[in-house]
Write a protein that holds these residues in place. Structure first.
Motif, PDB file in Angstrom:
ATOM      1  N   PHE A 205      38.501  20.512  45.383  1.00 46.32           N
ATOM      2  CA  PHE A 205      38.109  21.055  44.077  1.00 46.32           C
ATOM      3  C   PHE A 205      39.345  21.494  43.305  1.00 46.32           C
ATOM      4  O   PHE A 205      40.215  22.190  43.840  1.00 46.32           O
ATOM      5  CB  PHE A 205      37.166  22.245  44.289  1.00 46.32           C
ATOM      6  CG  PHE A 205      36.612  22.844  43.023  1.00 46.32           C
ATOM      7  CD1 PHE A 205      35.461  22.342  42.447  1.00 46.32           C
ATOM      8  CD2 PHE A 205      37.236  23.937  42.428  1.00 46.32           C
ATOM      9  CE1 PHE A 205      34.943  22.909  41.295  1.00 46.32           C
ATOM     10  CE2 PHE A 205      36.720  24.513  41.284  1.00 46.32           C
ATOM     11  CZ  PHE A 205      35.576  23.989  40.704  1.00 46.32           C
ATOM     12  N   ASP A 206      39.441  21.096  42.041  1.00 49.18           N
ATOM     13  CA  ASP A 206      40.534  21.545  41.176  1.00 49.18           C
ATOM     14  C   ASP A 206      40.259  23.009  40.831  1.00 49.18           C
ATOM     15  O   ASP A 206      39.309  23.298  40.089  1.00 49.18           O
ATOM     16  CB  ASP A 206      40.574  20.690  39.915  1.00 49.18           C
ATOM     17  CG  ASP A 206      41.830  20.934  39.084  1.00 49.18           C
ATOM     18  OD1 ASP A 206      42.731  21.652  39.556  1.00 49.18           O
ATOM     19  OD2 ASP A 206      41.901  20.406  37.952  1.00 49.18           O
ATOM     20  N   PRO A 207      41.030  23.954  41.366  1.00 48.69           N
ATOM     21  CA  PRO A 207      40.625  25.368  41.305  1.00 48.69           C
ATOM     22  C   PRO A 207      40.595  25.952  39.900  1.00 48.69           C
ATOM     23  O   PRO A 207      41.370  25.568  39.022  1.00 48.69           O
ATOM     24  CB  PRO A 207      41.688  26.066  42.163  1.00 48.69           C
ATOM     25  CG  PRO A 207      42.872  25.166  42.112  1.00 48.69           C
ATOM     26  CD  PRO A 207      42.327  23.777  42.050  1.00 48.69           C
ATOM     27  N   ILE A 208      39.682  26.889  39.737  1.00 48.18           N
ATOM     28  CA  ILE A 208      39.654  27.749  38.553  1.00 48.18           C
ATOM     29  C   ILE A 208      40.453  28.995  38.910  1.00 48.18           C
ATOM     30  O   ILE A 208      40.226  29.598  39.957  1.00 48.18           O
ATOM     31  CB  ILE A 208      38.211  28.114  38.178  1.00 48.18           C
ATOM     32  CG1 ILE A 208      37.424  26.851  37.806  1.00 48.18           C
ATOM     33  CG2 ILE A 208      38.172  29.127  37.036  1.00 48.18           C
ATOM     34  CD1 ILE A 208      35.931  27.067  37.673  1.00 48.18           C
ATOM     35  N   GLU A 209      41.395  29.368  38.058  1.00 48.84           N
ATOM     36  CA  GLU A 209      42.285  30.480  38.394  1.00 48.84           C
ATOM     37  C   GLU A 209      42.287  31.550  37.312  1.00 48.84           C
ATOM     38  O   GLU A 209      42.112  31.258  36.128  1.00 48.84           O
ATOM     39  CB  GLU A 209      43.718  29.968  38.598  1.00 48.84           C
ATOM     40  CG  GLU A 209      43.870  29.006  39.771  1.00 48.84           C
ATOM     41  CD  GLU A 209      45.303  28.526  39.935  1.00 48.84           C
ATOM     42  OE1 GLU A 209      46.154  28.865  39.076  1.00 48.84           O
ATOM     43  OE2 GLU A 209      45.581  27.807  40.917  1.00 48.84           O
ATOM     44  N   TRP A 210      42.486  32.789  37.771  1.00 45.21           N
ATOM     45  CA  TRP A 210      42.668  33.932  36.880  1.00 45.21           C
ATOM     46  C   TRP A 210      44.088  34.465  37.065  1.00 45.21           C
ATOM     47  O   TRP A 210      44.567  34.583  38.203  1.00 45.21           O
ATOM     48  CB  TRP A 210      41.694  35.059  37.219  1.00 45.21           C
ATOM     49  CG  TRP A 210      40.257  34.813  36.886  1.00 45.21           C
ATOM     50  CD1 TRP A 210      39.569  35.281  35.796  1.00 45.21           C
ATOM     51  CD2 TRP A 210      39.291  34.075  37.654  1.00 45.21           C
ATOM     52  NE1 TRP A 210      38.259  34.882  35.838  1.00 45.21           N
ATOM     53  CE2 TRP A 210      38.057  34.131  36.980  1.00 45.21           C
ATOM     54  CE3 TRP A 210      39.364  33.364  38.852  1.00 45.21           C
ATOM     55  CZ2 TRP A 210      36.910  33.530  37.450  1.00 45.21           C
ATOM     56  CZ3 TRP A 210      38.227  32.741  39.334  1.00 45.21           C
ATOM     57  CH2 TRP A 210      37.021  32.824  38.631  1.00 45.21           C
ATOM     58  N   HIS A 211      44.735  34.814  35.969  1.00 50.49           N
ATOM     59  CA  HIS A 211      46.067  35.402  36.029  1.00 50.49           C
ATOM     60  C   HIS A 211      46.125  36.592  35.081  1.00 50.49           C
ATOM     61  O   HIS A 211      45.456  36.618  34.046  1.00 50.49           O
ATOM     62  CB  HIS A 211      47.136  34.374  35.656  1.00 50.49           C
ATOM     63  CG  HIS A 211      47.190  33.189  36.579  1.00 50.49           C
ATOM     64  ND1 HIS A 211      47.932  33.187  37.738  1.00 50.49           N
ATOM     65  CD2 HIS A 211      46.568  31.980  36.530  1.00 50.49           C
ATOM     66  CE1 HIS A 211      47.782  32.031  38.353  1.00 50.49           C
ATOM     67  NE2 HIS A 211      46.950  31.277  37.649  1.00 50.49           N
ATOM     68  N   GLY A 212      46.925  37.559  35.437  1.00 49.76           N
ATOM     69  CA  GLY A 212      47.073  38.740  34.599  1.00 49.76           C
ATOM     70  C   GLY A 212      48.049  39.704  35.236  1.00 49.76           C
ATOM     71  O   GLY A 212      48.643  39.423  36.283  1.00 49.76           O
ATOM     72  N   GLN A 213      48.216  40.835  34.612  1.00 48.47           N
ATOM     73  CA  GLN A 213      49.161  41.840  35.116  1.00 48.47           C
ATOM     74  C   GLN A 213      48.577  42.570  36.317  1.00 48.47           C
ATOM     75  O   GLN A 213      47.451  43.068  36.259  1.00 48.47           O
ATOM     76  CB  GLN A 213      49.503  42.842  34.017  1.00 48.47           C
ATOM     77  CG  GLN A 213      50.558  43.864  34.432  1.00 48.47           C
ATOM     78  CD  GLN A 213      50.953  44.785  33.299  1.00 48.47           C
ATOM     79  OE1 GLN A 213      50.417  44.698  32.195  1.00 48.47           O
ATOM     80  NE2 GLN A 213      51.899  45.670  33.550  1.00 48.47           N
ATOM     81  N   VAL A 214      49.339  42.612  37.395  1.00 45.91           N
ATOM     82  CA  VAL A 214      48.940  43.352  38.591  1.00 45.91           C
ATOM     83  C   VAL A 214      49.522  44.760  38.488  1.00 45.91           C
ATOM     84  O   VAL A 214      50.741  44.926  38.388  1.00 45.91           O
ATOM     85  CB  VAL A 214      49.446  42.660  39.876  1.00 45.91           C
ATOM     86  CG1 VAL A 214      49.060  43.479  41.107  1.00 45.91           C
ATOM     87  CG2 VAL A 214      48.877  41.253  39.976  1.00 45.91           C
ATOM     88  N   GLN A 215      48.667  45.752  38.476  1.00 48.55           N
ATOM     89  CA  GLN A 215      49.123  47.134  38.338  1.00 48.55           C
ATOM     90  C   GLN A 215      49.921  47.561  39.563  1.00 48.55           C
ATOM     91  O   GLN A 215      49.563  47.245  40.696  1.00 48.55           O
ATOM     92  CB  GLN A 215      47.936  48.071  38.160  1.00 48.55           C
ATOM     93  CG  GLN A 215      47.053  47.754  36.972  1.00 48.55           C
ATOM     94  CD  GLN A 215      45.804  48.608  36.947  1.00 48.55           C
ATOM     95  OE1 GLN A 215      45.828  49.792  37.267  1.00 48.55           O
ATOM     96  NE2 GLN A 215      44.686  48.011  36.565  1.00 48.55           N
ATOM     97  N   LYS A 216      51.001  48.280  39.320  1.00 43.53           N
ATOM     98  CA  LYS A 216      51.818  48.811  40.400  1.00 43.53           C
ATOM     99  C   LYS A 216      51.236  50.141  40.879  1.00 43.53           C
ATOM    100  O   LYS A 216      50.615  50.869  40.106  1.00 43.53           O
ATOM    101  CB  LYS A 216      53.259  49.024  39.930  1.00 43.53           C
ATOM    102  CG  LYS A 216      53.975  47.742  39.528  1.00 43.53           C
ATOM    103  CD  LYS A 216      54.205  46.843  40.727  1.00 43.53           C
ATOM    104  CE  LYS A 216      55.005  45.602  40.344  1.00 43.53           C
ATOM    105  NZ  LYS A 216      55.227  44.700  41.505  1.00 43.53           N
ATOM    106  N   PRO A 217      51.417  50.463  42.152  1.00 43.13           N
ATOM    107  CA  PRO A 217      50.914  51.754  42.641  1.00 43.13           C
ATOM    108  C   PRO A 217      51.683  52.905  42.017  1.00 43.13           C
ATOM    109  O   PRO A 217      52.881  52.773  41.697  1.00 43.13           O
ATOM    110  CB  PRO A 217      51.150  51.669  44.157  1.00 43.13           C
ATOM    111  CG  PRO A 217      52.245  50.675  44.321  1.00 43.13           C
ATOM    112  CD  PRO A 217      52.070  49.677  43.222  1.00 43.13           C
TER     113      PRO A 217
END
Length: 232
Positions: A205-217
């Motif tokens: 399957f050609d993947p569906i992807e989400w991208h965005g800013q990963v919050q730092k601890p």
């Protein structure tokens, strides 16, 4: 998999069903045999090489499925046809946010294994909706993390509550229109990163992807010791 023995035990045991060699390369179909069944993969909520059928479900009237290969942002919703154990469902998947955890979040677990001790942990908030016209339920959220080395990371499975990121399967009764919120934990080996989240029910399957800013601890600054007042 994460397990907890008797609460009176001084040290609980953390058994995570993830190893650096177990992640699936996004560019290939590692872990698949010629028959299409999973190879020696770890126990995880969903395996891209072992779930369901490639035959699409007939979508309800007015429901448009998200195109395979779509690149989405955190907060966007993908409408997908998900088939597992010969049962098809139309799900609305929304990755709402991602945050990096800290090793101290796992106080009480046995983190002596180098894999666990040297890993990075990420908490991903997800909303799932039954976007079809049939009831479903009792399944895990079919999402994987994407590491900085372009490999898929299966969600960590818990056998008891993890308060920092409560992970649950969909309710057994999940009727059309119902919405469910959960949190997925991803372990990225060798202090690795999390670059996104992937919906890939099959290796082909050609993947569906989400991208965005990963919050730092949030790291609280250490308190400076108070200076003793001099004698006056």
């Amino acid at each position: 998999m994460i397990t907890r023995p008797h609460p009176r035990a001084r040290r609980t045991h953390l058994a995570i069903g993830v190893a650096s060699s177990a992640a699936l390369a996004l560019s290939g179909v590692a872990g698949c045999s010629d028959s299409g069944k999973a190879g020696d993969e770890p126990s995880a909520s969903v395996s891209p090489s072992a779930t369901g059928s490639t035959e699409p479900t007939e979508s309800p009237s007015g429901v448009d499925l998200t195109e395979p290969g779509s690149q989405l942002a955190f907060g966007d919703t993908a409408i997908v046809d998900y088939t597992i154990r010969n049962r098809s469902s139309i799900l609305g998947l929304t990755v709402t946010a991602a945050k990096q955890g800290q090793l101290k979040d796992f106080v009480g677990f046995d983190m002596s294994d180098p894999l666990k001790k040297n890993a990075s942990y990420f908490y991903v908030r997800v909303t799932v909706k039954n976007a079809g016209d049939k009831p479903t339920g009792g399944i895990d959220t079919p999402l994987w993390g994407i590491s900085g080395t372009n490999t898929l990371l299966p969600p960590v499975k818990f056998t008891s509550a993890f308060k920092k990121c409560p992970t649950d399967s969909l309710p057994d009764k999940f009727a059309p229109g119902d919405t469910f919120r959960t949190c997925l934990v991803f372990l990225s080996p060798n202090k690795g990163s999390l670059e996104g989240v992937s919906y890939r029910p099959l290796a082909s399957f050609d993947p569906i992807e989400w991208h965005g800013q990963v919050q730092k601890p949030v790291v609280k600054p250490k308190k400076k010791p108070k200076k003793k007042a001099g004698k006056g």
